[in-house]
Write a protein that holds these residues in place. Structure first.
Motif, short mmCIF file in Angstrom:
data_model
loop_
_atom_site.label_atom_id
_atom_site.label_comp_id
_atom_site.label_asym_id
_atom_site.label_seq_id
_atom_site.Cartn_x
_atom_site.Cartn_y
_atom_site.Cartn_z
N ARG A 1 60.10 38.63 3.88
CA ARG A 1 58.79 38.00 3.74
C ARG A 1 57.72 39.09 3.76
NH1 ARG A 1 61.92 33.99 5.91
NH2 ARG A 1 61.51 31.92 5.05
N ARG B 1 55.58 44.18 4.65
CA ARG B 1 56.46 43.12 5.10
C ARG B 1 56.05 42.59 6.47
NH1 ARG B 1 62.19 45.83 5.16
NH2 ARG B 1 61.33 46.64 3.21
N GLU C 1 56.61 41.72 10.22
CA GLU C 1 57.44 42.18 11.31
C GLU C 1 57.92 40.98 12.11
OE1 GLU C 1 55.09 45.03 13.44
OE2 GLU C 1 55.35 46.58 11.90
N PRO C 2 58.99 41.13 12.89
CA PRO C 2 59.52 39.99 13.65
C PRO C 2 58.45 39.33 14.51
CG PRO C 2 61.07 41.82 13.72
CD PRO C 2 59.83 42.34 13.05
N GLY C 3 58.36 38.01 14.41
CA GLY C 3 57.42 37.25 15.21
C GLY C 3 55.99 37.27 14.69
N GLU C 4 55.76 37.89 13.55
CA GLU C 4 54.41 38.05 13.01
C GLU C 4 54.12 36.96 11.99
OE1 GLU C 4 51.96 42.08 11.92
OE2 GLU C 4 53.80 41.70 10.79
N SER C 5 52.91 36.41 12.02
CA SER C 5 52.51 35.44 11.00
C SER C 5 52.02 36.19 9.76
CB SER C 5 51.39 34.55 11.53
OG SER C 5 50.18 35.28 11.65
#
Length: 361
Positions: A227, A262, A264-268
């Motif tokens: 994403r 891109r 990052e983990p946990g990012e909206s």
């Protein structure tokens, strides 16, 4: 039992859809993946099959431009058809087993998948032998109307292209063409027939279920691999507008782009957009969500690597100073035609176009 991996991709720019079909097809031929069904929506576009007659596009080039409708030649069968928002397009990427290697049977199977899907919504549809697609009303009836188009391509028993089911489609756009070259009958949608908008996700779920059944497969739900965000940084408005382009370093491709990155983990997505703008330009500014989300294949990798990207805009003052991050070696403020000419990917160009329609600071 074979598997059928169903990908629900949302909006896909038409040229990105052609690339997806090619990459999924090559991966299927090399047995890197199993059979797949790509479900998606295209922006307004007219596609011409191998048997298409240009005179079946009745609108002028000026009218098409005014409506934002593009035209593409394809290698599928059939004449001219329309794709657009509110229409579910399905691309079955199947390597037909020996017992199913019959072109007519395959077309009938695609028709059956659509007919069974419509039946689940209370609509009785069928085929009219002399005309392609799926229809409401009987052959010879003055109220016969097309609700689903079919245009397939088979090579080495690999299927590409597929079908388009009108759900909440803008039916006025069909007035730009003679749909599939058929002048004697009309076009309809699920929304028109049922008298209310229909949930596209519900239709996609029904299509996934029915096509899995028709092709005797076990369903697997596919996912995107990555994403990302794209952010158009714009100064000024109208003819004076300038767009910030960043040039990637040679080892990263050396092409011009907007701000990208891109999640990052946990990012909206909005958090990622703000962070990428700060990292790549040194600017700490609000971002505007452009309500633009689309899917595409990253590079030429096999199996395809699927990306879902969200578009944003940032509006800045004319004297704004930019500080490049490590991924880029140059930047320029360019006019809009230059920006659109330099950007190599349709999604980046669409992000810029939408950003320019947003009000400035």
């Amino acid at each position: 039992m074979n598997t059928l991996t169903v990908f629900r991709l949302g909006r896909v720019e038409y040229e990105d859809g052609l690339k997806l079909m090619h990459l999924f097809g090559e991966a299927r031929l090399q047995e890197l993946i199993g059979d797949a069904l790509l479900l998606l929506e295209h922006p307004p576009v007219l596609t011409l099959g191998r048997a298409a007659k240009r005179e079946n596009i009745t609108a002028t080039d000026a009218r098409l431009a005014e409506e934002g409708v593009e035209v593409f030649d394809t290698n599928r069968g059939g004449d001219v058809t329309y794709h657009g928002p509110g229409q579910v397009v399905g691309y079955p990427i199947l390597l037909l087993p020996p017992e199913r290697r019959d072109v007519r049977r395959y077309v009938r199977d695609v028709e059956r998948g659509l007919i069974q899907t419509l039946a689940g919504f209370g609509l009785t549809a069928g085929a009219i032998p002399k005309w392609p697609g799926v229809w409401l009303g009987l052959e010879g009836s003055p109220d016969a109307r097309k609700i689903g188009a079919i245009g397939v391509h088979l090579s080495r028993w690999l299927t590409t292209h597929g079908f388009a089911l009108n759900v909440n489609t803008n039916l006025e756009h069909f007035q730009l063409i003679v749909p599939c070259g058929i002048r004697e009958a009309g076009v309809t949608s699920m929304q028109r027939e049922l008298g209310h908008p229909v949930s596209v996700p519900d239709v996609e779920e029904a299509l996934a279920r029915e096509f899995t059944q028709v092709f005797d497969a076990e369903r697997v739900d596919g996912t995107v691999d990555l994403r990302t965000v794209s952010v158009a940084v714009v100064q000024g408005q109208g003819p004076e507008a300038r767009v910030l382009l960043l040039r990637r370093t040679p080892e990263r491709g050396g092409f011009w782009q907007t701000v990208t990155g891109r999640l990052e983990p946990g990012e909206s997505p909005v958090e990622a957009a703000r962070r990428e703008v700060a990292e790549e330009t040194g600017l700490t500014l609000p971002v505007v969500d452009l309500a633009y989300r689309h899917a595409f294949a990253l590079g030429e990798a096999l199996p395809p690597k699927l990306v879902e990207e969200h578009g944003f805009a940032v509006h800045v003052a004319p004297d704004t100073q930019v500080r490049l991050g490590p991924e880029h070696d140059a930047f320029e403020w360019v006019d809009v035609p230059t920006a659109l000419a330099r950007l190599p990917f349709r999604g980046l160009r669409e992000t810029v176009a939408r950003a320019l329609n947003q009000p400035g600071p």
